[in-house]
Design an enzyme around this catalytic site. Sequence first.
Site, PDB file in Angstrom:
ATOM      1  CB  SER A   1       4.677  -1.450  -3.447  1.00  0.00           C
ATOM      2  OG  SER A   1       4.119  -1.364  -2.185  1.00  0.00           O
TER       3      SER A   1
ATOM      4  CG  ASP B   1      -0.369  -7.266  -1.489  1.00  0.00           C
ATOM      5  OD1 ASP B   1      -0.350  -6.407  -0.423  1.00  0.00           O
ATOM      6  OD2 ASP B   1       0.067  -6.834  -2.581  1.00  0.00           O
TER       7      ASP B   1
ATOM      8  CG  HIS C   1       3.145  -5.932  -0.516  1.00  0.00           C
ATOM      9  ND1 HIS C   1       2.326  -5.532  -1.426  1.00  0.00           N
ATOM     10  CD2 HIS C   1       4.239  -5.095  -0.329  1.00  0.00           C
ATOM     11  CE1 HIS C   1       2.620  -4.072  -1.604  1.00  0.00           C
ATOM     12  NE2 HIS C   1       3.875  -4.013  -1.074  1.00  0.00           N
TER      13      HIS C   1
END
Length: 313
Positions: free
Chosen positions: A159, A254, A284
């Site tokens: 991320s 996501d 996610h």
Amino acid sequence: MNRTLWTALLDEESARMAQVLAVALPTPLHTLGLEGVRAFAAPQPPPRLTPIATVRDHHTGEPAVRIREYRPEERASLPAVLYLHGGGFTVGSLDGVDELCRRIAAQAGCAVFSVEYRLAPEHPYPAALDDVRAAYAWLLDDALRLGVDPARIAVAGDSAGGGLAASLCLALREEGRPQPVMQLLAYPAVDDTFSRPSWSDFADAPLLGREDALWFRDQYLGTVGYPQDVLANPMRATTLRGLAPAHIITAEVDPLRDDAEAYAARLAADGVSVTRKRYAGVFHGFFTEVEVYTKAREAVAEACVRLRTAFAG
């Protein structure tokens, strides 16, 4: 895509966790405010399921950056991974990726150095990237003292950490310094336009929705006149040519999915060797939750195969 449709995409483990999150987080994450987000994201004591030979902390740089080292065995000249945790540049910690780093060290046969970079909004861009650059320089320059092969260092992150890993590779290219042998990017945050279909299809996905991502961006870059440079947003780079080979992991449900996959496509178009794997049925944040999701364990195992191949040259 409405909630009913994307809910049907989730596998059994992810659907169960989405229900847990819906109870624990009945309103979008960003509505909790900074302290509320940090309280929600604070990790439980790490499970430490994977035995590892050595875990020790280092401090380097000014201001000091804490780096946690994981070694599967005590021998010289191990390959190494510099790992950068996620958390929207605002939350996240070494403990939150402790078990993941243990598994990477054990399965890829390498030392892992996990970086506790400074967090926004107290330390906005480029503080986190400055810390990551300092950590990479320290690892490269002190490799022999640390029992690491300086020719076999990879960078990885999830991320926000994936975005920082991508930015690090761009920064190294600008400086004319050697690239890592590989960049391992799990659903990296690499674009600030929020324009691809997954941002609308999964705007209210579990854990991280579109408005949450916008809030995190504002914490990191500010709400007025935020930086447009490529080190803040790697997708803005004119070319990605010359960057390290990449393995890019995405989750089906996501908002960041399409950005990460577009980045993979750009790398390939610019002549960078890249592999890409989308994991179906997950949302996610799955990659770091190796004690929760079967797909996470599969993704980590495949990533470690890719790392071993990169280390072998």
